[in-house]
Design an enzyme around this catalytic site. Sequence first.
Site, short mmCIF file in Angstrom:
data_model
loop_
_atom_site.label_atom_id
_atom_site.label_comp_id
_atom_site.label_asym_id
_atom_site.label_seq_id
_atom_site.Cartn_x
_atom_site.Cartn_y
_atom_site.Cartn_z
N GLY A 93 7.32 25.83 4.97
CA GLY A 93 7.49 27.21 4.48
C GLY A 93 8.19 27.97 5.58
N ARG A 96 9.09 31.17 10.53
CA ARG A 96 9.62 32.14 11.50
C ARG A 96 10.76 32.97 10.93
NH1 ARG A 96 13.47 28.82 15.32
NH2 ARG A 96 14.00 27.11 13.93
N ASP A 127 5.60 29.45 17.27
CA ASP A 127 5.43 30.84 17.72
C ASP A 127 6.14 31.84 16.81
OD1 ASP A 127 8.07 30.34 18.30
OD2 ASP A 127 7.88 30.55 20.47
N ARG A 185 15.43 26.30 -1.69
CA ARG A 185 15.74 24.96 -1.17
C ARG A 185 15.26 23.90 -2.16
NH1 ARG A 185 14.76 26.09 4.86
NH2 ARG A 185 14.70 28.35 4.91
N ASP A 254 14.03 20.22 2.90
CA ASP A 254 13.74 21.65 3.06
C ASP A 254 14.93 22.39 3.67
OD1 ASP A 254 12.67 19.92 5.26
OD2 ASP A 254 12.54 21.85 6.29
N ASP A 264 20.33 26.17 7.28
CA ASP A 264 19.39 25.84 8.36
C ASP A 264 20.03 24.95 9.41
OD1 ASP A 264 17.21 27.32 7.76
OD2 ASP A 264 15.85 25.64 7.44
P1 AMP Z 1 13.55 23.72 10.96
O1 AMP Z 1 13.56 22.53 11.85
O2 AMP Z 1 14.06 24.97 11.60
O3 AMP Z 1 14.22 23.45 9.65
O4 AMP Z 1 12.02 24.03 10.65
C1 AMP Z 1 11.13 23.14 10.01
C2 AMP Z 1 9.84 23.87 9.70
O5 AMP Z 1 9.22 24.32 10.91
C3 AMP Z 1 10.01 25.11 8.82
O6 AMP Z 1 8.87 25.24 8.02
C4 AMP Z 1 10.09 26.22 9.88
O7 AMP Z 1 9.74 27.47 9.37
C5 AMP Z 1 9.09 25.73 10.92
N1 AMP Z 1 9.42 26.21 12.28
C6 AMP Z 1 10.45 25.84 13.06
N2 AMP Z 1 10.39 26.47 14.24
C7 AMP Z 1 9.33 27.30 14.20
C8 AMP Z 1 8.75 28.23 15.10
N3 AMP Z 1 9.25 28.45 16.32
N4 AMP Z 1 7.64 28.89 14.70
C9 AMP Z 1 7.11 28.67 13.49
N5 AMP Z 1 7.59 27.81 12.60
C10 AMP Z 1 8.70 27.13 12.94
MG MG Z 2 14.55 24.32 8.09
#
Ligand code: AMP
Ligand code: MG
Length: 490
Positions: A93, A96, A127, A185, A254, A264
């Site tokens: 989900g 951030r 975070d 997505r 996702d 993304d």
């Molecule tokens: P991503 O690799 O950016 O596609 O993120 C994969 C999942 O991890 C998604 O659900 C993002 O919202 C979550 N996510 C990535 N980085 C963070 C972060 N620093 N804090 C919280 N959730 C994160």
């Molecule tokens: Mg992502």
Amino acid sequence: MKTWQNLDELTLTNHYADLPASWYHAIEPTPLPNPRIISVNSMVAEQLKINPCSLDPQALADWLGGHTLPPGAKPLAMKYSGHQFGVYNPQLGDGRGLLLGELPVDGDYWDLHLKGAGQTRYSRMGDGRAVLRSSLREYLIGEALTHLGIPSTRALAVCVSSQKIQRERVELAATILRVSRCHIRFGHFEHLYYTRQFDGLKQLADYCLARYYPDCQSAENPYLAMFLQISQRSAEMVAGWQAYGFLHGVMNTDNMSILGETFDHGPFAFIDRWQENAVYNHTDQEGRYAFDQQPGIIQWNLSALGQALTPLVPIDDLKDALEQFTGYYETAYRQRMSARLGLATPQPGDDELIQRWRNLLAQHQADYNPLYRALSEAQQDDEGQPGLNHLDLAPWQIMLNDWLPQYRQRLQQESRHAADRRSAMLAVNPAYTLRTHVAQHLIDRAEEGDYQPLNDWLAILQNPFDEHPGFEQWRRAPDTKGLVMLSCSS
Ligand code: AMP
Ligand code: MG
């Protein structure tokens, strides 16, 4: 036609907030200390019909720093799930990023998504923040791809804060205001399917049909028609990646937009020296998302979406639809490559010519994009022959000796004048791309507080087919041997 609006007059609407409350977490951004706008994308502002003179940096910094919300905003974190590296993960989900709302412009709605806005219910151990490094990379690649004609999300502005956050090293927190017509997505559908919310699944599909695929509504099975269009758009997107040597890096479901936009952006790269199985994401040890795997992975991701649609579409129809992907992809790829090589009238044997070209590039680990530029510039000969003695081709002459005779012969079947071919090729073969070392240079300078190079490059990437005197040194691949691996942490 909508007239231009000032930043302080924008009012957002929120169709997603009217969907079931369990599909999202309504939460406000967590403010960042000392937010400061370091770049504004005036082309995106123009697309949103925001008066450029009204883009007050302080007002924007208040938005992007999470201190104020535009009128009408109902910020929310979307729930979705997805397959990460082939494994289903229900716990995803927006961890951030928050959808602030949508801006109505000329009958369209543009989602405004604040990435790096703080923790949400879906943050897990994270975070809720994004670092300056990844924010700048996402901001710039959106422009680089868009101006190569490859669909991508974009961003209105980048904001840096004084807040320090820990990744592999301590970095500065930043945000971008991401702009796209769609933040839905493949993983949104997967979440409803795997939690067996089939009524919800239909509701989401109907929402997407009405909003993004209205033409499909009159089809015999609108959901199948929509699936086919998503497949076609995704195929066209990945054909663009393959033709320009772009590697996405984390093609989890996702990270797949149902609009077929590059979405993304994480450890992405343009390949410098040609290598078909290049991997830049250092967590991708098995090379699942290697460059040459990308079309197959998109098809795999579409099969995951198709699985989620089985309550709405007979499975055999979905399987048949999935098989059309290869045709969509091959057509789109052939078009892209033919344009890059200056072939305007398709001929039998073109696929083989293109394939031989790619093999040659791989064999010689050629610096990919500049070679097309040189080939474009060499189309000067009035007899329709590449000007083989053209200075820029000289470094590649030995390699091209193998291929040029066939290419030269092929060009004789073209009716277009060489000068026209030259200008057409120069309009699709960029002089500049966002190479990894360029992005790193801009990040290093920005981390030192110098934002000029970033803004210079924003303009270059928005005009990648033009010459940009003073920046020539960045056109070539760096001298470093091997691939520079990129971190997934962002
Ligand atoms: P991503 O690799 O950016 O596609 O993120 C994969 C999942 O991890 C998604 O659900 C993002 O919202 C979550 N996510 C990535 N980085 C963070 C972060 N620093 N804090 C919280 N959730 C994160
Ligand atoms: Mg992502």
